[in-house]
Design a protein around this motif. Structure first.
Motif, PDB file in Angstrom:
ATOM      1  N   PHE A   1     -10.647 -36.178  15.662  1.00 18.44           N
ATOM      2  CA  PHE A   1     -10.478 -36.160  17.113  1.00 18.44           C
ATOM      3  C   PHE A   1     -10.299 -34.756  17.659  1.00 18.44           C
ATOM      4  CE2 PHE A   1      -9.730 -40.405  15.771  1.00 18.44           C
ATOM      5  CZ  PHE A   1     -10.577 -41.079  16.634  1.00 18.44           C
ATOM      6  N   LEU A   2      -9.797 -33.864  16.861  1.00 19.11           N
ATOM      7  CA  LEU A   2      -9.790 -32.455  17.238  1.00 19.11           C
ATOM      8  C   LEU A   2     -11.238 -31.967  17.340  1.00 19.11           C
ATOM      9  CD1 LEU A   2      -8.212 -29.831  17.770  1.00 19.11           C
ATOM     10  CD2 LEU A   2      -8.293 -29.421  15.306  1.00 19.11           C
ATOM     11  N   GLY A   3     -12.045 -32.318  16.352  1.00 20.24           N
ATOM     12  CA  GLY A   3     -13.460 -31.958  16.374  1.00 20.24           C
ATOM     13  C   GLY A   3     -14.190 -32.574  17.553  1.00 20.24           C
ATOM     14  N   LEU A   4     -13.888 -33.829  17.867  1.00 19.80           N
ATOM     15  CA  LEU A   4     -14.523 -34.492  18.996  1.00 19.80           C
ATOM     16  C   LEU A   4     -14.139 -33.830  20.314  1.00 19.80           C
ATOM     17  CD1 LEU A   4     -16.326 -36.799  19.894  1.00 19.80           C
ATOM     18  CD2 LEU A   4     -14.313 -38.265  19.955  1.00 19.80           C
ATOM     19  N   GLY A   5     -12.876 -33.462  20.459  1.00 19.09           N
ATOM     20  CA  GLY A   5     -12.426 -32.784  21.674  1.00 19.09           C
ATOM     21  C   GLY A   5     -13.062 -31.420  21.837  1.00 19.09           C
ATOM     22  N   VAL A   6     -13.094 -30.633  20.758  1.00 21.98           N
ATOM     23  CA  VAL A   6     -13.715 -29.303  20.803  1.00 21.98           C
ATOM     24  C   VAL A   6     -15.202 -29.431  21.113  1.00 21.98           C
ATOM     25  CG1 VAL A   6     -14.344 -27.298  19.386  1.00 21.98           C
ATOM     26  CG2 VAL A   6     -12.016 -28.201  19.320  1.00 21.98           C
ATOM     27  N   PHE A   7     -15.861 -30.371  20.453  1.00 22.91           N
ATOM     28  CA  PHE A   7     -17.289 -30.585  20.673  1.00 22.91           C
ATOM     29  C   PHE A   7     -17.564 -30.979  22.115  1.00 22.91           C
ATOM     30  CE2 PHE A   7     -20.884 -33.565  20.821  1.00 22.91           C
ATOM     31  CZ  PHE A   7     -21.899 -32.716  20.435  1.00 22.91           C
ATOM     32  N   ALA A   8     -16.826 -31.958  22.635  1.00 22.76           N
ATOM     33  CA  ALA A   8     -17.069 -32.437  23.996  1.00 22.76           C
ATOM     34  C   ALA A   8     -16.825 -31.334  25.025  1.00 22.76           C
ATOM     35  CB  ALA A   8     -16.185 -33.651  24.280  1.00 22.76           C
ATOM     36  N   CYS A   9     -15.763 -30.582  24.847  1.00 19.47           N
ATOM     37  CA  CYS A   9     -15.435 -29.525  25.800  1.00 19.47           C
ATOM     38  C   CYS A   9     -16.473 -28.401  25.774  1.00 19.47           C
ATOM     39  CB  CYS A   9     -14.043 -28.978  25.499  1.00 19.47           C
ATOM     40  SG  CYS A   9     -13.511 -27.691  26.631  1.00 19.47           S
ATOM     41  N   THR A  10     -16.810 -27.931  24.595  1.00 23.77           N
ATOM     42  CA  THR A  10     -17.772 -26.830  24.506  1.00 23.77           C
ATOM     43  C   THR A  10     -19.177 -27.274  24.909  1.00 23.77           C
ATOM     44  OG1 THR A  10     -17.993 -27.238  22.133  1.00 23.77           O
ATOM     45  CG2 THR A  10     -16.494 -25.479  22.812  1.00 23.77           C
ATOM     46  N   LEU A  11     -19.533 -28.525  24.639  1.00 26.20           N
ATOM     47  CA  LEU A  11     -20.841 -29.017  25.060  1.00 26.20           C
ATOM     48  C   LEU A  11     -20.909 -29.103  26.584  1.00 26.20           C
ATOM     49  CD1 LEU A  11     -23.566 -30.066  23.998  1.00 26.20           C
ATOM     50  CD2 LEU A  11     -22.615 -32.368  24.190  1.00 26.20           C
ATOM     51  N   ALA A  12     -19.852 -29.612  27.201  1.00 27.37           N
ATOM     52  CA  ALA A  12     -19.818 -29.666  28.668  1.00 27.37           C
ATOM     53  C   ALA A  12     -19.896 -28.252  29.260  1.00 27.37           C
ATOM     54  CB  ALA A  12     -18.559 -30.382  29.140  1.00 27.37           C
ATOM     55  N   TYR A  13     -19.191 -27.310  28.656  1.00 26.92           N
ATOM     56  CA  TYR A  13     -19.231 -25.918  29.121  1.00 26.92           C
ATOM     57  C   TYR A  13     -20.637 -25.327  28.955  1.00 26.92           C
ATOM     58  CZ  TYR A  13     -17.923 -21.063  29.866  1.00 26.92           C
ATOM     59  OH  TYR A  13     -17.851 -19.791  30.363  1.00 26.92           O
ATOM     60  N   ALA A  14     -21.254 -25.606  27.812  1.00 28.63           N
ATOM     61  CA  ALA A  14     -22.601 -25.081  27.561  1.00 28.63           C
ATOM     62  C   ALA A  14     -23.619 -25.665  28.529  1.00 28.63           C
ATOM     63  CB  ALA A  14     -23.022 -25.385  26.123  1.00 28.63           C
ATOM     64  N   TRP A  15     -23.398 -26.884  28.986  1.00 26.83           N
ATOM     65  CA  TRP A  15     -24.322 -27.518  29.922  1.00 26.83           C
ATOM     66  C   TRP A  15     -24.026 -27.158  31.376  1.00 26.83           C
ATOM     67  CZ3 TRP A  15     -24.866 -33.149  27.728  1.00 26.83           C
ATOM     68  CH2 TRP A  15     -25.622 -33.101  26.559  1.00 26.83           C
ATOM     69  N   GLY A  16     -23.006 -26.326  31.601  1.00 27.40           N
ATOM     70  CA  GLY A  16     -22.801 -25.806  32.937  1.00 27.40           C
ATOM     71  C   GLY A  16     -21.524 -26.210  33.642  1.00 27.40           C
ATOM     72  N   GLU A  17     -20.704 -27.040  33.033  1.00 31.11           N
ATOM     73  CA  GLU A  17     -19.437 -27.431  33.678  1.00 31.11           C
ATOM     74  C   GLU A  17     -18.462 -26.266  33.592  1.00 31.11           C
ATOM     75  OE1 GLU A  17     -16.997 -28.890  35.875  1.00 31.11           O
ATOM     76  OE2 GLU A  17     -18.510 -30.394  35.379  1.00 31.11           O
ATOM     77  N   ARG A  18     -17.894 -25.865  34.727  1.00 32.55           N
ATOM     78  CA  ARG A  18     -16.988 -24.723  34.741  1.00 32.55           C
ATOM     79  C   ARG A  18     -15.599 -25.061  35.292  1.00 32.55           C
ATOM     80  NH1 ARG A  18     -20.377 -23.378  31.758  1.00 32.55           N
ATOM     81  NH2 ARG A  18     -21.706 -21.549  31.856  1.00 32.55           N
ATOM     82  N   ARG A  19     -15.410 -26.263  35.810  1.00 32.82           N
ATOM     83  CA  ARG A  19     -14.104 -26.622  36.362  1.00 32.82           C
ATOM     84  C   ARG A  19     -13.126 -26.892  35.224  1.00 32.82           C
ATOM     85  NH1 ARG A  19     -16.299 -31.460  39.816  1.00 32.82           N
ATOM     86  NH2 ARG A  19     -17.372 -31.626  37.840  1.00 32.82           N
ATOM     87  N   PRO A  20     -12.020 -26.170  35.179  1.00 32.00           N
ATOM     88  CA  PRO A  20     -11.069 -26.333  34.068  1.00 32.00           C
ATOM     89  C   PRO A  20     -10.514 -27.751  33.941  1.00 32.00           C
ATOM     90  CG  PRO A  20     -10.562 -24.341  35.312  1.00 32.00           C
ATOM     91  CD  PRO A  20     -11.630 -25.068  36.068  1.00 32.00           C
ATOM     92  N   TRP A  21     -10.245 -28.406  35.060  1.00 37.42           N
ATOM     93  CA  TRP A  21      -9.688 -29.757  34.971  1.00 37.42           C
ATOM     94  C   TRP A  21     -10.712 -30.737  34.390  1.00 37.42           C
ATOM     95  CZ3 TRP A  21     -11.991 -33.780  37.438  1.00 37.42           C
ATOM     96  CH2 TRP A  21     -12.876 -33.483  38.470  1.00 37.42           C
ATOM     97  N   ALA A  22     -11.983 -30.545  34.684  1.00 37.95           N
ATOM     98  CA  ALA A  22     -13.020 -31.424  34.139  1.00 37.95           C
ATOM     99  C   ALA A  22     -13.196 -31.179  32.640  1.00 37.95           C
ATOM    100  CB  ALA A  22     -14.339 -31.211  34.880  1.00 37.95           C
ATOM    101  N   LEU A  23     -13.190 -29.910  32.236  1.00 36.23           N
ATOM    102  CA  LEU A  23     -13.299 -29.589  30.812  1.00 36.23           C
ATOM    103  C   LEU A  23     -12.100 -30.139  30.049  1.00 36.23           C
ATOM    104  CD1 LEU A  23     -14.613 -25.926  31.051  1.00 36.23           C
ATOM    105  CD2 LEU A  23     -15.887 -27.950  30.312  1.00 36.23           C
ATOM    106  N   GLY A  24     -10.905 -30.007  30.629  1.00 38.20           N
ATOM    107  CA  GLY A  24      -9.703 -30.545  29.991  1.00 38.20           C
ATOM    108  C   GLY A  24      -9.745 -32.055  29.871  1.00 38.20           C
ATOM    109  N   THR A  25     -10.259 -32.714  30.906  1.00 42.58           N
ATOM    110  CA  THR A  25     -10.378 -34.173  30.867  1.00 42.58           C
ATOM    111  C   THR A  25     -11.322 -34.598  29.752  1.00 42.58           C
ATOM    112  OG1 THR A  25      -9.958 -34.321  33.233  1.00 42.58           O
ATOM    113  CG2 THR A  25     -11.031 -36.210  32.199  1.00 42.58           C
TER     114      THR A  25
END
Length: 146
Positions: A90-114
């Motif tokens: 789940f650490l891997g899943l969280g890191v993957f989801a956050c960095t993938l969202a960031y790589a695809w253009g999401e920049r809002r910190p609250w959205a990345l944290g969610t």
């Protein structure tokens, strides 16, 4: 030649997966409720093989644009997930989801944290509490399993 390269690769991988599925244990007929464990994966693999043959025979080759950098970054993140999941799934899943969202253009910190915190937590509790599936022990799952 390139028209047949990708379908041939897909068919090869499906053939290997089909062979691996023949190694599944058989359920005794008295306990069988529906299909054997290998039946469904084999049906899906046969469908993929048939579709790959259709692509090789009927699809006309076209010139494609170069693969964008986002694709290569996304593929690299799968490697990051595989390495991080060795510490905790789940650490891997969280890191993957956050960095993938960031790589695809999401920049809002609250959205990345969610995405990084809520999504893996919901997946964990759904499978752990609803389906009663225990996950492999890891850094975070040890805190829950005690």
């Amino acid at each position: 030649m390139t028209r047949f390269a990708v379908p041939s690769g897909i068919i090869s991988v499906c053939g290997l997966a089909f062979w691996l599925s023949t190694q599944f244990d058989k359920v005794p007929p008295i306990l069988l409720r529906g299909m054997q464990p290998a039946d469904f994966p084999q049906m899906v693999l046969i469908l993929i093989i048939v579709l790959s043959i259709c692509v090789a025979l009927f699809d006309r080759p076209t010139r494609h644009d170069p693969i964008p950098a986002k694709v290569w970054i996304s593929l690299a993140l799968f490697v990051v997930f595989a390495l991080t999941a060795q510490i905790d799934l789940f650490l891997g899943l969280g890191v993957f989801a956050c960095t993938l969202a960031y790589a695809w253009g999401e920049r809002r910190p609250w959205a990345l944290g969610t995405v990084a915190l809520i999504s893996p937590a919901l997946i964990f509790f759904l499978f752990d509490q609803v389906f009663n599936i225990r996950f492999p022990r890891g850094l975070l799952t040890n805190l829950w399993y005690g």
